[in-house]
Design a protein around this motif. Sequence first.
Motif, short mmCIF file in Angstrom:
data_model
loop_
_atom_site.label_atom_id
_atom_site.label_comp_id
_atom_site.label_asym_id
_atom_site.label_seq_id
_atom_site.Cartn_x
_atom_site.Cartn_y
_atom_site.Cartn_z
N PHE A 178 -26.86 20.57 30.99
CA PHE A 178 -26.97 19.11 31.05
C PHE A 178 -27.89 18.69 32.19
CE2 PHE A 178 -23.10 19.83 28.74
CZ PHE A 178 -23.02 18.78 27.85
N ILE A 179 -28.60 17.57 32.00
CA ILE A 179 -29.44 17.01 33.06
C ILE A 179 -29.03 15.56 33.30
CG2 ILE A 179 -31.43 18.55 32.76
CD1 ILE A 179 -32.76 16.25 31.17
N GLU A 180 -29.17 15.13 34.54
CA GLU A 180 -28.78 13.78 34.94
C GLU A 180 -29.73 12.76 34.33
OE1 GLU A 180 -28.54 16.25 38.82
OE2 GLU A 180 -29.35 16.50 36.82
N VAL A 181 -29.18 11.62 33.94
CA VAL A 181 -29.99 10.48 33.50
C VAL A 181 -29.44 9.24 34.21
CG1 VAL A 181 -30.70 11.41 31.27
CG2 VAL A 181 -28.56 10.18 31.41
N GLY A 182 -30.34 8.51 34.85
CA GLY A 182 -29.92 7.28 35.52
C GLY A 182 -29.30 7.52 36.88
N TYR B 251 -22.36 21.15 35.54
CA TYR B 251 -22.88 20.69 34.25
C TYR B 251 -24.35 21.06 34.07
CZ TYR B 251 -18.46 18.35 33.48
OH TYR B 251 -17.12 18.10 33.29
N ASN B 252 -25.13 21.10 35.17
CA ASN B 252 -26.50 21.61 35.08
C ASN B 252 -26.47 23.04 34.54
OD1 ASN B 252 -27.61 20.05 38.19
ND2 ASN B 252 -27.81 19.28 36.11
N ASP C 112 -16.20 28.61 30.06
CA ASP C 112 -15.74 29.06 28.74
C ASP C 112 -15.40 27.87 27.86
OD1 ASP C 112 -15.91 31.74 29.63
OD2 ASP C 112 -13.86 31.67 30.41
N ILE C 113 -14.67 26.90 28.41
CA ILE C 113 -14.23 25.75 27.61
C ILE C 113 -15.43 24.86 27.25
CG2 ILE C 113 -13.55 24.10 29.43
CD1 ILE C 113 -11.19 24.94 26.61
N MET C 114 -16.40 24.74 28.16
CA MET C 114 -17.60 23.94 27.85
C MET C 114 -18.46 24.62 26.79
SD MET C 114 -17.81 20.95 29.15
CE MET C 114 -19.57 20.60 28.94
N LYS C 115 -18.58 25.94 26.85
CA LYS C 115 -19.38 26.68 25.85
C LYS C 115 -18.81 26.43 24.45
CE LYS C 115 -20.98 31.38 24.78
NZ LYS C 115 -20.51 31.57 23.41
N VAL C 116 -17.50 26.53 24.31
CA VAL C 116 -16.87 26.32 23.00
C VAL C 116 -16.97 24.84 22.60
CG1 VAL C 116 -14.71 26.45 21.70
CG2 VAL C 116 -15.38 28.33 23.20
N SER C 117 -16.88 23.93 23.57
CA SER C 117 -16.99 22.50 23.27
C SER C 117 -18.38 22.15 22.76
CB SER C 117 -16.67 21.68 24.53
OG SER C 117 -15.35 21.93 24.96
#
Length: 147
Positions: free
Chosen positions: A127-131, A122-123, A92-97
């Motif tokens: 989000f996808i990993e980089v590095g 986070y996926n 919920d907090i990530m969606k609003v962020s």
Amino acid sequence: MLKIQVKTFSELSLHELYRILQLRSEVFVVEQDCVYQDIDGKDEKALHVLGFKNEKIVAYTRVFKPGDYFEFASIGRVVVAKNERAFKYGYDIMKVSIEAVETHFKEKKIKISAQAHLKSFYNNCGFIEVGDEYLEDDIPHIAMIKA
């Protein structure tokens, strides 16, 4: 049910600021047994996303426009009180962020520095990993991007 508000630093009440710092300290310093400088001088630049349950802050993030933390917009200090995690308030907090980045900064690309053990969370947030993984405050992290 989580009630979420987005505020600038100057809009935070003293009580809210105290509770945010207390929650961040409870999780990032005490629970994770990590001595680090949480109060890093960046809170004044951030938007603060506060998740309230029964008038208490139980979830939180801070959000930055491009250039204030990374070259892209970013979300950090993602935290949910330990006794509230079963309710999946992190989503919920990530969606609003993410919406706050899009609304306030007109940006779609977001970079985060995620604790490696939370990659799948986070996926699920897009989000996808980089590095490669790296150590930040002796905790494995990975850079992740949402485009």
